[in-house]
Design a protein around this motif. Structure first.
Motif, PDB file in Angstrom:
ATOM      1  N   SER A 159       6.341 -13.172   8.434  1.00  0.00           N
ATOM      2  CA  SER A 159       7.404 -14.075   9.032  1.00  0.00           C
ATOM      3  C   SER A 159       8.143 -14.838   8.025  1.00  0.00           C
ATOM      4  O   SER A 159       8.648 -14.094   7.210  1.00  0.00           O
ATOM      5  CB  SER A 159       6.741 -15.280   9.896  1.00  0.00           C
ATOM      6  OG  SER A 159       7.555 -15.976  10.774  1.00  0.00           O
ATOM      7  N   ASP A 160       8.407 -16.194   7.879  1.00  0.00           N
ATOM      8  CA  ASP A 160       9.034 -16.765   7.012  1.00  0.00           C
ATOM      9  C   ASP A 160       8.406 -17.159   5.846  1.00  0.00           C
ATOM     10  O   ASP A 160       8.704 -18.059   4.940  1.00  0.00           O
ATOM     11  CB  ASP A 160       9.818 -17.823   7.626  1.00  0.00           C
ATOM     12  CG  ASP A 160      10.829 -17.394   8.743  1.00  0.00           C
ATOM     13  OD1 ASP A 160      11.325 -16.502   8.211  1.00  0.00           O
ATOM     14  OD2 ASP A 160      11.054 -18.167   9.798  1.00  0.00           O
ATOM     15  N   GLU A 161       6.929 -16.859   5.657  1.00  0.00           N
ATOM     16  CA  GLU A 161       6.082 -17.313   4.798  1.00  0.00           C
ATOM     17  C   GLU A 161       6.475 -16.855   3.410  1.00  0.00           C
ATOM     18  O   GLU A 161       6.418 -17.447   2.277  1.00  0.00           O
ATOM     19  CB  GLU A 161       4.304 -16.961   4.956  1.00  0.00           C
ATOM     20  CG  GLU A 161       4.132 -17.879   6.064  1.00  0.00           C
ATOM     21  CD  GLU A 161       2.526 -17.105   6.074  1.00  0.00           C
ATOM     22  OE1 GLU A 161       1.601 -18.102   5.799  1.00  0.00           O
ATOM     23  OE2 GLU A 161       2.487 -16.364   6.849  1.00  0.00           O
ATOM     24  N   VAL A 162       6.814 -15.430   3.195  1.00  0.00           N
ATOM     25  CA  VAL A 162       7.450 -14.944   1.956  1.00  0.00           C
ATOM     26  C   VAL A 162       8.674 -14.678   2.184  1.00  0.00           C
ATOM     27  O   VAL A 162       9.206 -13.998   3.020  1.00  0.00           O
ATOM     28  CB  VAL A 162       6.368 -13.824   1.613  1.00  0.00           C
ATOM     29  CG1 VAL A 162       6.716 -12.922   0.394  1.00  0.00           C
ATOM     30  CG2 VAL A 162       4.832 -14.122   1.659  1.00  0.00           C
ATOM     31  N   PRO A 163       9.611 -14.830   0.981  1.00  0.00           N
ATOM     32  CA  PRO A 163      10.827 -14.326   1.190  1.00  0.00           C
ATOM     33  C   PRO A 163      11.155 -12.884   1.204  1.00  0.00           C
ATOM     34  O   PRO A 163       9.976 -12.031   1.096  1.00  0.00           O
ATOM     35  CB  PRO A 163      11.457 -14.969  -0.155  1.00  0.00           C
ATOM     36  CG  PRO A 163      10.368 -15.404  -0.944  1.00  0.00           C
ATOM     37  CD  PRO A 163       9.037 -15.533  -0.234  1.00  0.00           C
ATOM     38  N   HIS A 164      12.399 -12.588   1.348  1.00  0.00           N
ATOM     39  CA  HIS A 164      12.471 -11.201   1.277  1.00  0.00           C
ATOM     40  C   HIS A 164      12.389 -10.120   0.153  1.00  0.00           C
ATOM     41  O   HIS A 164      12.486  -9.015   0.265  1.00  0.00           O
ATOM     42  CB  HIS A 164      14.139 -10.867   1.768  1.00  0.00           C
ATOM     43  CG  HIS A 164      14.437  -9.615   2.665  1.00  0.00           C
ATOM     44  ND1 HIS A 164      14.097  -9.319   3.873  1.00  0.00           N
ATOM     45  CD2 HIS A 164      14.867  -8.387   2.212  1.00  0.00           C
ATOM     46  CE1 HIS A 164      14.243  -8.204   4.323  1.00  0.00           C
ATOM     47  NE2 HIS A 164      14.760  -7.635   3.334  1.00  0.00           N
ATOM     48  N   GLY A 165      11.869 -10.734  -0.871  1.00  0.00           N
ATOM     49  CA  GLY A 165      11.574 -10.152  -2.038  1.00  0.00           C
ATOM     50  C   GLY A 165      10.332  -9.345  -2.248  1.00  0.00           C
ATOM     51  O   GLY A 165       9.298  -9.704  -3.106  1.00  0.00           O
ATOM     52  N   VAL A 166       9.945  -8.471  -1.344  1.00  0.00           N
ATOM     53  CA  VAL A 166       8.894  -7.536  -1.471  1.00  0.00           C
ATOM     54  C   VAL A 166       9.408  -6.158  -1.486  1.00  0.00           C
ATOM     55  O   VAL A 166      10.554  -5.770  -0.844  1.00  0.00           O
ATOM     56  CB  VAL A 166       7.871  -7.645  -0.342  1.00  0.00           C
ATOM     57  CG1 VAL A 166       7.165  -9.054  -0.381  1.00  0.00           C
ATOM     58  CG2 VAL A 166       8.464  -7.543   1.005  1.00  0.00           C
ATOM     59  N   GLY A 167       8.731  -5.309  -2.330  1.00  0.00           N
ATOM     60  CA  GLY A 167       9.059  -3.887  -2.341  1.00  0.00           C
ATOM     61  C   GLY A 167       7.702  -2.993  -2.229  1.00  0.00           C
ATOM     62  O   GLY A 167       6.617  -3.713  -2.622  1.00  0.00           O
ATOM     63  N   VAL A 168       7.689  -1.769  -1.923  1.00  0.00           N
ATOM     64  CA  VAL A 168       6.733  -1.091  -1.740  1.00  0.00           C
ATOM     65  C   VAL A 168       6.845   0.421  -2.495  1.00  0.00           C
ATOM     66  O   VAL A 168       7.860   1.174  -2.397  1.00  0.00           O
ATOM     67  CB  VAL A 168       6.386  -0.696  -0.478  1.00  0.00           C
ATOM     68  CG1 VAL A 168       5.328   0.059  -0.096  1.00  0.00           C
ATOM     69  CG2 VAL A 168       6.166  -2.014   0.416  1.00  0.00           C
ATOM     70  N   GLN A 187      -4.777  10.751   2.808  1.00  0.00           N
ATOM     71  CA  GLN A 187      -5.149   9.590   1.831  1.00  0.00           C
ATOM     72  C   GLN A 187      -3.865   9.125   1.504  1.00  0.00           C
ATOM     73  O   GLN A 187      -3.290   9.881   0.514  1.00  0.00           O
ATOM     74  CB  GLN A 187      -6.181  10.070   0.995  1.00  0.00           C
ATOM     75  CG  GLN A 187      -6.532   8.863  -0.132  1.00  0.00           C
ATOM     76  CD  GLN A 187      -7.160   7.759   0.686  1.00  0.00           C
ATOM     77  OE1 GLN A 187      -8.334   7.944   1.481  1.00  0.00           O
ATOM     78  NE2 GLN A 187      -6.913   6.545   0.418  1.00  0.00           N
ATOM     79  N   ILE A 188      -3.402   7.836   1.382  1.00  0.00           N
ATOM     80  CA  ILE A 188      -2.456   7.193   0.959  1.00  0.00           C
ATOM     81  C   ILE A 188      -3.009   6.060   0.151  1.00  0.00           C
ATOM     82  O   ILE A 188      -3.576   5.127   0.589  1.00  0.00           O
ATOM     83  CB  ILE A 188      -1.262   6.943   1.982  1.00  0.00           C
ATOM     84  CG1 ILE A 188      -0.913   8.095   2.787  1.00  0.00           C
ATOM     85  CG2 ILE A 188      -0.158   6.147   1.527  1.00  0.00           C
ATOM     86  CD1 ILE A 188       0.010   7.679   3.969  1.00  0.00           C
ATOM     87  N   SER A 189      -2.009   5.827  -1.058  1.00  0.00           N
ATOM     88  CA  SER A 189      -2.251   4.601  -1.745  1.00  0.00           C
ATOM     89  C   SER A 189      -1.213   4.049  -2.233  1.00  0.00           C
ATOM     90  O   SER A 189      -0.203   4.868  -2.483  1.00  0.00           O
ATOM     91  CB  SER A 189      -3.369   4.996  -3.082  1.00  0.00           C
ATOM     92  OG  SER A 189      -3.170   3.757  -3.831  1.00  0.00           O
ATOM     93  N   ALA A 190      -0.839   2.828  -1.856  1.00  0.00           N
ATOM     94  CA  ALA A 190       0.650   2.248  -2.118  1.00  0.00           C
ATOM     95  C   ALA A 190       0.415   0.704  -2.822  1.00  0.00           C
ATOM     96  O   ALA A 190      -0.579   0.118  -2.436  1.00  0.00           O
ATOM     97  CB  ALA A 190       1.240   2.005  -1.019  1.00  0.00           C
ATOM     98  N   THR A 191       1.416   0.360  -3.574  1.00  0.00           N
ATOM     99  CA  THR A 191       1.492  -0.876  -4.065  1.00  0.00           C
ATOM    100  C   THR A 191       2.669  -1.717  -3.816  1.00  0.00           C
ATOM    101  O   THR A 191       3.528  -1.401  -3.392  1.00  0.00           O
ATOM    102  CB  THR A 191       1.692  -0.697  -5.630  1.00  0.00           C
ATOM    103  OG1 THR A 191       0.556  -0.037  -6.390  1.00  0.00           O
ATOM    104  CG2 THR A 191       1.509  -2.104  -6.525  1.00  0.00           C
ATOM    105  N   ILE A 192       2.322  -2.935  -3.341  1.00  0.00           N
ATOM    106  CA  ILE A 192       3.353  -4.114  -2.884  1.00  0.00           C
ATOM    107  C   ILE A 192       3.590  -4.583  -4.059  1.00  0.00           C
ATOM    108  O   ILE A 192       2.763  -5.502  -4.715  1.00  0.00           O
ATOM    109  CB  ILE A 192       2.686  -4.862  -1.892  1.00  0.00           C
ATOM    110  CG1 ILE A 192       2.390  -3.825  -0.794  1.00  0.00           C
ATOM    111  CG2 ILE A 192       3.468  -5.909  -1.271  1.00  0.00           C
ATOM    112  CD1 ILE A 192       1.453  -4.571   0.478  1.00  0.00           C
ATOM    113  N   PHE A 193       4.892  -4.775  -4.299  1.00  0.00           N
ATOM    114  CA  PHE A 193       5.522  -5.833  -5.236  1.00  0.00           C
ATOM    115  C   PHE A 193       6.017  -7.016  -4.633  1.00  0.00           C
ATOM    116  O   PHE A 193       6.656  -7.146  -3.791  1.00  0.00           O
ATOM    117  CB  PHE A 193       6.424  -5.095  -6.172  1.00  0.00           C
ATOM    118  CG  PHE A 193       6.045  -3.693  -7.075  1.00  0.00           C
ATOM    119  CD1 PHE A 193       5.718  -4.204  -8.424  1.00  0.00           C
ATOM    120  CD2 PHE A 193       6.253  -2.790  -6.569  1.00  0.00           C
ATOM    121  CE1 PHE A 193       4.840  -3.259  -9.138  1.00  0.00           C
ATOM    122  CE2 PHE A 193       5.533  -1.668  -7.537  1.00  0.00           C
ATOM    123  CZ  PHE A 193       5.237  -1.977  -8.908  1.00  0.00           C
ATOM    124  N   CYS A 194       5.560  -8.180  -5.362  1.00  0.00           N
ATOM    125  CA  CYS A 194       6.273  -9.325  -5.126  1.00  0.00           C
ATOM    126  C   CYS A 194       6.445 -10.170  -6.338  1.00  0.00           C
ATOM    127  O   CYS A 194       6.269  -9.774  -7.552  1.00  0.00           O
ATOM    128  CB  CYS A 194       5.176 -10.208  -4.257  1.00  0.00           C
ATOM    129  SG  CYS A 194       3.558 -10.624  -4.947  1.00  0.00           S
TER     130      CYS A 194
END
Length: 297
Positions: free
Chosen positions: A203-212, A225-232
């Motif tokens: 929701s509004d807890e985290v700004p739009h600044g996330v990438g995957v 099998q999938i491995s992914a990194t979330i950047f904040c």
């Protein structure tokens, strides 16, 4: 009957329903949807195949300006999306009054070589008494070809729009095979599915600044099998994404896995990692990777 095809750019301010519209016309999900603006970061081609017609939609980030590398990247996506097109759809939020700035922007688009439709979306959130004065403003734009009032979310009034789009498809080339609905890779679609679930769940807890970034995709007979990194951007954002006892990250992983399984058509094991990269939106190297698997770079 002769075969016809062409390209349609979908333009509009953030959060007016451009991605929802493309998904509704095509009948399958090719672009992520969330209640937050600036959801779409890349041009995403959605391909609508109907008897004797192929329409290639170019979805774009919402029209906006900003100071970061990501903002500049999104602005270029809008500019390039309107090159060599057969038709432009300018999507407007019909639940709000039309601003003079938006009307001027729409009029500017009509001064180009391609025809322009105004698509007034979200009519399910308003009524005729409120909408009619706004439509009168559109009637004053002389070069505007057509105006359509729709609800993309409910697929209301889509058929007249779709039939009129076909009329402007003048190419005779089959750009994609009939079973293709987008030009994006599985890696890109997986990353977008994860990002969409984050935008909804956080929701509004985290700004739009996330990438995957999808680090690895490995298939066998039983599952993928999938491995992914979330950047904040900040440690505090990472804490929110992970949640108490890792609960939020588990929920993001579960929702993402179910969505990925739906479009892959097989079971998925999904591993998610969260990393802090301060100011990643101003780092061109990271920006180039967002939404793509590592082995594609």
């Amino acid at each position: 009957m002769e075969f016809h095809s062409g390209f349609v750019a979908v333009i509009g301010k953030p959060n007016v329903g451009k991605s929802t519209l493309i998904n509704a016309i095509i009948g399958k999900k090719v672009s992520i949807v969330s209640p937050k603006p600036q959801t779409t970061r890349n041009k995403i081609l959605g391909v609508w195949n109907s008897p004797n017609t192929q329409v290639v939609f170019v979805d774009t980030p919402g029209i906006h300006t900003g100071p970061t590398v990501l903002d500049k990247y999104m602005e270029k996506s809008v500019e390039s999306a309107t090159q060599d097109i057969n038709l432009l759809l300018y999507v407007i939020d019909g639940s709000k009054p039309f601003s003079n700035n938006e009307l001027k922007l729409l009029e500017d688009y009509t001064n180009n070589s391609y025809p322009v439709f105004a698509v007034v979306n979200k009519i399910d959130l308003t009524n005729y008494e409120k909408l009619f004065p706004e439509l009168e403003k559109l009637n004053k734009i002389e070069k505007l070809k057509e105006v359509f009032c729709i609800s993309a979310l409910n697929s209301k009034n889509l058929e007249p729009l779709k039939e009129n789009i076909k009329k402007y498809m003048t190419d005779d080339i089959e750009y994609f095979s009939k079973d293709e609905i987008t030009d994006k890779s599985f890696g890109f679609m997986v990353a977008e599915a994860i990002r969409e679930k984050m935008l909804w769940l956080l929701s509004d807890e985290v700004p739009h600044g996330v990438g995957v970034v999808v680090d690895e995709m490995e298939e066998n007979e039983k599952f993928t099998q999938i491995s992914a990194t979330i950047f904040c951007e900040k440690p505090s954002h990472k804490n929110i994404i992970v949640g108490a006892g890792g609960q939020m990250l588990k929920e993001i992983g579960k929702s993402s896995r179910l969505a990925i399984e739906k479009f892959l058509g097989k079971k998925v094991n999904l591993s998610l990692w969260v990393k802090v990269k301060e100011d990643w939106r101003n780092r061109e190297g990271i920006l180039g990777n967002i939404g793509y698997s590592i082995d594609e770079l």
